[in-house]
Design an enzyme around this catalytic site. Sequence first.
Site, PDB file in Angstrom:
ATOM      1  N   HIS A  21      30.428  57.602  21.690  1.00 60.18           N
ATOM      2  CA  HIS A  21      31.250  56.880  22.673  1.00 60.18           C
ATOM      3  C   HIS A  21      32.461  56.355  21.905  1.00 60.18           C
ATOM      4  O   HIS A  21      32.344  55.440  21.098  1.00 60.18           O
ATOM      5  CB  HIS A  21      30.430  55.747  23.288  1.00 60.18           C
ATOM      6  CG  HIS A  21      30.988  55.225  24.572  1.00 60.18           C
ATOM      7  ND1 HIS A  21      31.096  55.997  25.704  1.00 60.18           N
ATOM      8  CD2 HIS A  21      31.468  53.998  24.916  1.00 60.18           C
ATOM      9  CE1 HIS A  21      31.616  55.272  26.689  1.00 60.18           C
ATOM     10  NE2 HIS A  21      31.854  54.057  26.233  1.00 60.18           N
ATOM     11  N   LYS A 166      36.547  55.897  33.863  1.00 57.87           N
ATOM     12  CA  LYS A 166      37.468  55.201  32.963  1.00 57.87           C
ATOM     13  C   LYS A 166      37.526  56.005  31.686  1.00 57.87           C
ATOM     14  O   LYS A 166      36.484  56.473  31.195  1.00 57.87           O
ATOM     15  CB  LYS A 166      36.910  53.790  32.776  1.00 57.87           C
ATOM     16  CG  LYS A 166      37.125  53.081  31.489  1.00 57.87           C
ATOM     17  CD  LYS A 166      36.852  51.585  31.719  1.00 57.87           C
ATOM     18  CE  LYS A 166      36.317  50.873  30.520  1.00 57.87           C
ATOM     19  NZ  LYS A 166      36.142  49.420  30.741  1.00 57.87           N
ATOM     20  N   LYS A 168      38.685  56.205  27.692  1.00 58.86           N
ATOM     21  CA  LYS A 168      39.004  55.360  26.548  1.00 58.86           C
ATOM     22  C   LYS A 168      40.135  56.020  25.774  1.00 58.86           C
ATOM     23  O   LYS A 168      39.968  57.144  25.276  1.00 58.86           O
ATOM     24  CB  LYS A 168      37.769  55.219  25.659  1.00 58.86           C
ATOM     25  CG  LYS A 168      36.683  54.365  26.274  1.00 58.86           C
ATOM     26  CD  LYS A 168      37.134  52.921  26.326  1.00 58.86           C
ATOM     27  CE  LYS A 168      35.979  51.986  26.587  1.00 58.86           C
ATOM     28  NZ  LYS A 168      36.444  50.595  26.696  1.00 58.86           N
ATOM     29  N   ASP A 197      41.304  52.677  29.568  1.00 53.02           N
ATOM     30  CA  ASP A 197      41.137  51.436  28.815  1.00 53.02           C
ATOM     31  C   ASP A 197      41.718  51.662  27.421  1.00 53.02           C
ATOM     32  O   ASP A 197      41.227  52.512  26.671  1.00 53.02           O
ATOM     33  CB  ASP A 197      39.648  51.069  28.724  1.00 53.02           C
ATOM     34  CG  ASP A 197      39.433  49.675  28.143  1.00 53.02           C
ATOM     35  OD1 ASP A 197      40.424  49.032  27.732  1.00 53.02           O
ATOM     36  OD2 ASP A 197      38.268  49.226  28.098  1.00 53.02           O
ATOM     37  N   GLU A 223      43.707  49.319  31.580  1.00 51.01           N
ATOM     38  CA  GLU A 223      42.956  48.163  31.085  1.00 51.01           C
ATOM     39  C   GLU A 223      43.442  47.753  29.699  1.00 51.01           C
ATOM     40  O   GLU A 223      43.606  48.594  28.815  1.00 51.01           O
ATOM     41  CB  GLU A 223      41.473  48.548  31.053  1.00 51.01           C
ATOM     42  CG  GLU A 223      40.538  47.437  30.632  1.00 51.01           C
ATOM     43  CD  GLU A 223      39.073  47.808  30.879  1.00 51.01           C
ATOM     44  OE1 GLU A 223      38.793  48.761  31.641  1.00 51.01           O
ATOM     45  OE2 GLU A 223      38.207  47.133  30.305  1.00 51.01           O
ATOM     46  N   ASP A 248      41.050  42.528  30.052  1.00 55.48           N
ATOM     47  CA  ASP A 248      39.647  42.483  29.594  1.00 55.48           C
ATOM     48  C   ASP A 248      39.520  41.532  28.400  1.00 55.48           C
ATOM     49  O   ASP A 248      39.243  40.347  28.568  1.00 55.48           O
ATOM     50  CB  ASP A 248      39.164  43.906  29.273  1.00 55.48           C
ATOM     51  CG  ASP A 248      37.704  43.941  28.848  1.00 55.48           C
ATOM     52  OD1 ASP A 248      37.046  42.889  28.900  1.00 55.48           O
ATOM     53  OD2 ASP A 248      37.191  45.015  28.455  1.00 55.48           O
ATOM     54  N   LYS A 272      32.916  39.488  32.574  1.00 55.69           N
ATOM     55  CA  LYS A 272      31.741  39.881  31.789  1.00 55.69           C
ATOM     56  C   LYS A 272      30.929  38.633  31.511  1.00 55.69           C
ATOM     57  O   LYS A 272      31.489  37.645  30.996  1.00 55.69           O
ATOM     58  CB  LYS A 272      32.147  40.547  30.464  1.00 55.69           C
ATOM     59  CG  LYS A 272      32.902  41.861  30.657  1.00 55.69           C
ATOM     60  CD  LYS A 272      33.178  42.602  29.360  1.00 55.69           C
ATOM     61  CE  LYS A 272      33.958  43.887  29.659  1.00 55.69           C
ATOM     62  NZ  LYS A 272      34.367  44.630  28.459  1.00 55.69           N
ATOM     63  N   GLU A 326      31.346  48.475  36.275  1.00 58.25           N
ATOM     64  CA  GLU A 326      31.097  49.515  35.258  1.00 58.25           C
ATOM     65  C   GLU A 326      29.722  49.266  34.626  1.00 58.25           C
ATOM     66  O   GLU A 326      29.565  49.405  33.416  1.00 58.25           O
ATOM     67  CB  GLU A 326      32.210  49.487  34.204  1.00 58.25           C
ATOM     68  CG  GLU A 326      32.367  48.133  33.525  1.00 58.25           C
ATOM     69  CD  GLU A 326      33.482  48.078  32.488  1.00 58.25           C
ATOM     70  OE1 GLU A 326      34.329  48.965  32.450  1.00 58.25           O
ATOM     71  OE2 GLU A 326      33.477  47.108  31.694  1.00 58.25           O
TER      72      GLU A 326
HETATM   73  C1  MUC Z   1      35.443  47.665  27.329  1.00 57.43           C
HETATM   74  O1  MUC Z   1      36.370  47.303  26.627  1.00 57.43           O
HETATM   75  O2  MUC Z   1      35.675  47.776  28.525  1.00 57.43           O
HETATM   76  C2  MUC Z   1      33.030  48.837  28.808  1.00 57.43           C
HETATM   77  C3  MUC Z   1      32.877  50.113  29.231  1.00 57.43           C
HETATM   78  C4  MUC Z   1      33.082  50.946  28.122  1.00 57.43           C
HETATM   79  O3  MUC Z   1      33.024  52.167  28.081  1.00 57.43           O
HETATM   80  O4  MUC Z   1      33.382  50.191  27.056  1.00 57.43           O
HETATM   81  C5  MUC Z   1      33.201  48.839  27.388  1.00 57.43           C
HETATM   82  C6  MUC Z   1      34.104  47.911  26.724  1.00 57.43           C
HETATM   83 MG    MG Z   2      37.728  47.085  28.327  1.00 54.36          MG
END
Ligand code: MUC
Ligand code: MG
Length: 372
Positions: A21, A166, A168, A197, A223, A248, A272, A326
């Site tokens: 991940h 989402k 990354k 994000d 994000e 976030d 969160k 999420e």
């Molecule tokens: C984040 O920064 O959002 C939440 C979902 C994901 O894939 O990573 C986290 C952390």
């Molecule tokens: Mg995030």
Amino acid sequence: MSATIESVDAILVDIPTIRPHQLSMTTMGVQTMVIVRIKDSDGREGLGEATTIGGLAYGPESPEGIKLTIDHYFKPQLLGQPADALNTLRVALNRSSRGNNLAKSAIETALLDLFGKRLNQPLAALLGGALHTHLPVLWTLASGDTQRDIDEAKQLIAERRHCDFKLKIGSRALMDDVRHVAAIKAALGDQASVRVDVNQAWDEATAARGMAELQAAGIDLVEQPTPLKDFSALARLSAKFHIPILADESLADATDMYNLAAAGFSGAVALKIAKAGGPLRVLEQAAVARAAGIGLYGGTMLEGTIGTAASLHAWSTLETLHWGTEMFGPLLMKDDIVVQPLKFHDNGVELPTGPGLGIEIDEDKLARYQRK
Ligand code: MUC
Ligand code: MG
């Protein structure tokens, strides 16, 4: 007479992820959860979880540090105290220790679970009652490979497990990321909402360019594009673009929410429980966001089932989650430490029923994955 707290245990649990991940600051191959078990003098047990991402890569609390904080600082303060005096215990912990919200979230969750079991009521009932029993859940595509992400998304759409995604980004050059995102959006089309994000990886100028490109590619939400402390950059970017920003890492609690809104930010917030210090605390932040016209999103620290269930109980009491949730953390791990996993279907997850969190530990699994 209220039962008193008899024991507090913090246990490190390591479970491999189903695939790497990849975030802008680290790539995860294993998730470490800190599971908290609080027993009271009536023999009941409350469960909590404090989980972060990539050791110290994501935030200032590490799993090992959380365990130490609970064992050495929180536990002596909690033992012998009335188990259902949640506000008194929170004030006492906040007076004796600053920050450490992830550790505090696990304690608040375990006390709420215990209280719910004592009253024979689900946690959401303690928060005024659930408005939703099935919550939408997106999936994060973060394998690091564009085609693998597309295949993964298509399969999940076909299974109706998720319809929102989402991505990354932020670890590669800007235009490489833009090409990756645009290719995924083009492959999925209108059947999926695609968001990104950046996890703070861009400076403001890069973010401005990136947001223009992402807006043109049909991306729905960006994000945390810029570093967490730069509230004014988030405010300026939110004023400049139609594509909304999801804040976030910038926000832990209600005060941060107030300050960011006062700085002129518009958009949405990733709530969160871990960042805020627990399910009760995060709802204070949600109230401030609502008052400021900021959209709500149920965020995760990629917790396992215990932290995910605790979050779901909190989100279930919010009338509108503008961007859904999420809460897929348990699905990213190869195995679970609970008897009955959460039920994911129809692009969402069911709110667990049963007293407290509605979650039971599988002792054999816990023993298998507990760090020795
Ligand atoms: C984040 O920064 O959002 C939440 C979902 C994901 O894939 O990573 C986290 C952390
Ligand atoms: Mg995030």
